[in-house]
Design a protein around this motif. Structure first.
Motif, PDB file in Angstrom:
ATOM      1  N   VAL A 295       0.988  -1.096   0.156  1.00 10.40           N
ATOM      2  CA  VAL A 295      -0.008  -0.047   0.022  1.00 10.40           C
ATOM      3  C   VAL A 295       1.026   1.343  -0.185  1.00 10.40           C
ATOM      4  O   VAL A 295       1.812   1.283   0.746  1.00 10.40           O
ATOM      5  N   THR A 296       0.770   2.168  -0.914  1.00  7.72           N
ATOM      6  CA  THR A 296       1.485   3.451  -1.080  1.00  7.72           C
ATOM      7  C   THR A 296       0.340   4.566  -0.504  1.00  7.72           C
ATOM      8  O   THR A 296      -0.705   4.474  -1.228  1.00  7.72           O
ATOM      9  N   THR A 297       0.947   5.184   0.138  1.00  4.88           N
ATOM     10  CA  THR A 297       0.229   6.479   0.545  1.00  4.88           C
ATOM     11  C   THR A 297       0.743   7.785  -0.152  1.00  4.88           C
ATOM     12  O   THR A 297       1.881   7.802  -0.288  1.00  4.88           O
ATOM     13  N   ASN A 298       0.009   8.790  -0.257  1.00  6.56           N
ATOM     14  CA  ASN A 298       0.291  10.226  -0.801  1.00  6.56           C
ATOM     15  C   ASN A 298      -0.401  11.000   0.085  1.00  6.56           C
ATOM     16  O   ASN A 298      -1.572  11.216   0.119  1.00  6.56           O
ATOM     17  N   VAL A 300       3.685  10.255   1.219  1.00  6.39           N
ATOM     18  CA  VAL A 300       4.387   9.042   1.143  1.00  6.39           C
ATOM     19  C   VAL A 300       4.618   8.920   2.804  1.00  6.39           C
ATOM     20  O   VAL A 300       5.042   9.790   3.597  1.00  6.39           O
ATOM     21  N   GLY A 301       4.500   7.421   3.228  1.00  7.55           N
ATOM     22  CA  GLY A 301       5.051   7.252   4.511  1.00  7.55           C
ATOM     23  C   GLY A 301       4.120   7.449   5.890  1.00  7.55           C
ATOM     24  O   GLY A 301       4.408   7.546   6.675  1.00  7.55           O
ATOM     25  N   LEU A 302       2.710   7.377   5.346  1.00  9.93           N
ATOM     26  CA  LEU A 302       1.990   7.898   6.495  1.00  9.93           C
ATOM     27  C   LEU A 302       1.605   6.511   7.046  1.00  9.93           C
ATOM     28  O   LEU A 302       1.712   5.386   6.737  1.00  9.93           O
ATOM     29  N   THR A 303       1.534   6.817   8.359  1.00  5.58           N
ATOM     30  CA  THR A 303       1.342   5.555   9.526  1.00  5.58           C
ATOM     31  C   THR A 303      -0.309   5.302   9.472  1.00  5.58           C
ATOM     32  O   THR A 303      -1.103   6.091   9.178  1.00  5.58           O
ATOM     33  N   ASN A 330      -5.322   7.552  10.452  1.00  2.00           N
ATOM     34  CA  ASN A 330      -4.297   8.437  10.774  1.00  2.00           C
ATOM     35  C   ASN A 330      -4.770   9.694  11.649  1.00  2.00           C
ATOM     36  O   ASN A 330      -5.834  10.424  11.078  1.00  2.00           O
ATOM     37  N   SER A 331      -4.131  10.395  12.406  1.00  2.00           N
ATOM     38  CA  SER A 331      -4.561  11.391  13.307  1.00  2.00           C
ATOM     39  C   SER A 331      -4.735  12.734  12.439  1.00  2.00           C
ATOM     40  O   SER A 331      -5.632  13.521  12.705  1.00  2.00           O
ATOM     41  N   ASN A 332      -3.920  12.583  11.667  1.00  2.00           N
ATOM     42  CA  ASN A 332      -3.830  14.006  10.716  1.00  2.00           C
ATOM     43  C   ASN A 332      -4.367  13.915   9.294  1.00  2.00           C
ATOM     44  O   ASN A 332      -4.575  15.014   8.451  1.00  2.00           O
ATOM     45  N   TYR A 333      -4.738  12.603   8.776  1.00  2.00           N
ATOM     46  CA  TYR A 333      -5.106  12.521   7.420  1.00  2.00           C
ATOM     47  C   TYR A 333      -6.213  11.526   7.370  1.00  2.00           C
ATOM     48  O   TYR A 333      -6.105  10.531   7.955  1.00  2.00           O
ATOM     49  N   MET A 334      -6.951  11.956   6.296  1.00  2.00           N
ATOM     50  CA  MET A 334      -7.936  10.898   5.982  1.00  2.00           C
ATOM     51  C   MET A 334      -8.003  10.581   4.473  1.00  2.00           C
ATOM     52  O   MET A 334      -7.537  11.334   3.671  1.00  2.00           O
TER      53      MET A 334
END
Length: 377
Positions: A295-298, A300-303, A330-334
């Motif tokens: 799984v790749t996040t944008n 990058v590197g989101l937990t 993630n606490s800061n991203y959706m």
């Protein structure tokens, strides 16, 4: 009684050898002169008249007495009034002379006490008022021919503290006026903070400035954040450090002449930033080990990415197809969850056949060479 009485020979006599002739005369009884001296009297305006008393001389004969009483000139205002004979009298055996005196009506003490007053620093002085003590006969301030005036040393710019309120100038016919000062208390002025609502932000937004305005003291408006995991403040600049909510409180401190302003709070909501998820490595060959997708996040590197395979969290290893779902917590991203299919395939059979240099498959004795076969299991 006073009057004229004939004097005759009465029992006056001589022997028989004489003829007695007596000329009559008169006894005059004059009226006795009495001098009455009225006593001086004094009273305070508004009080009853004292008894009007007197002394007299010489004394009266036994059984004789005065009738009636002294009187005075009418009037109740402060001043002097003659005390005279009035109806004072004796019987006809006396002549009565009255030495007049005076009734003095003195002014009544009237105390005017300035009322205490309070105002804020910077405000004009209030209208000064007073309380009166000492009026007689139901009278009030309307009997003053000149109204009192009040003043203070404080001006609108005078600092917080206490200042005397002094009275002067009052005049009344029947009153002796004195003043008791009051106190003007200058209190700290109220300060008010104007702090507009803060629009919602998104994690990753740039620092922004707060712009509350305070009172007239000149003290700066300061800010605090109730949740420094969401926003921190330096001066009036807000830095977003996480999604969530916090309360931004604006404050203004006191000075000698200004009270601290009441705090004003505004809520700040920091929304999560938007991220994307993508799946890869969805086709893999079975080799007996677990086969996890990538799984790749944008950015990058989101937990906080969780993956399920047919609803289970452990990656599969057996040949087959699996429904893959990836979710970002993630606490800061959706991010919108993504789905895909993982396919684990059977390995291809591997056949190894030994050949001679001439490409023949038999040894020199004519027997076939050994061969190895991997069926993919």
């Amino acid at each position: 009684n006073a009057g004229t009485y004939i004097i005759s020979k009465g029992t006056l006599a001589l022997s028989s050898n004489y003829i007695l002739n007596a000329d009559s005369s008169a006894l005059v009884i004059t009226k006795k002169a009495i001098l009455v001296k009225a006593d001086p009297k004094e009273k305070v305006y508004g009080s009853p008249d004292p008894a009007l008393t007197y002394t007299f001389s010489p004394g009266l004969l036994s059984g004789d007495s005065f009738s009636g009483s002294l009187s005075r000139v009418p009037g109740e205002n402060a001043g002097t009034y003659i005390i005279s004979a009035g109806t004072l009298a004796l019987n006809t055996n006396y002549t009565l002379a009255v030495e007049v005196s005076l009734l003095t009506i003195t002014k009544k003490a009237l105390t005017i006490t300035a009322d205490n007053k309070t105002r804020a620093f910077g405000s004009p002085n209030p209208v000064f008022t007073a309380a009166y003590s000492g009026f007689a006969n139901g009278e009030g301030a309307s009997v003053l021919t000149t109204a009192p005036e009040f003043s203070t040393t404080a001006s609108p710019t005078s600092s917080v503290g206490t200042y005397p309120i002094t009275g002067s100038g009052a005049v009344a016919v029947n009153y002796l006026i004195s003043f008791v000062p009051g106190t003007l208390t200058v209190e700290q002025a109220v300060q008010t903070i104007t702090f507009a609502a803060i629009s919602a932000k998104t994690f990753g937004d740039a620092d922004f400035a707060l712009s509350a305005t305070g009172g007239a003291s000149g003290k700066p408006v300061t800010y605090t954040s109730s949740n420094t995991a969401v926003a921190t403040i330096t001066g009036n600049m807000v830095r977003i450090v996480g999604a969530g909510s916090t309360t931004i409180t604006a404050s203004q401190a006191s000075t000698a002449n200004y009270a601290a302003a009441f705090d004003v709070a505004q809520g700040l909501t920091v929304n999560k930033a938007t991220a994307t998820l993508s799946l890869s490595n969805l086709s893999q060959a079975n080799d007996g080990t677990e086969k996890a997708v990538t799984v790749t996040t944008n950015p990058v590197g989101l937990t906080g990415v969780s993956i399920t395979y047919n609803g289970l969290s452990s990656p599969p290893f057996a040949v087959g197809t699996y429904s893959v779902n990836a979710v970002l917590n993630n606490s800061n991203y959706m991010a919108v969850p993504v789905s895909g299919t993982l396919t684990i395939t059977q390995q291809q059979a591997l056949k190894v056949q030994y050949r001679n240099a001439d490409n023949s498959l038999t040894d020199k004795e004519g027997k076939p060479h050994l061969k190895f076969l991997n069926n993919g299991t």
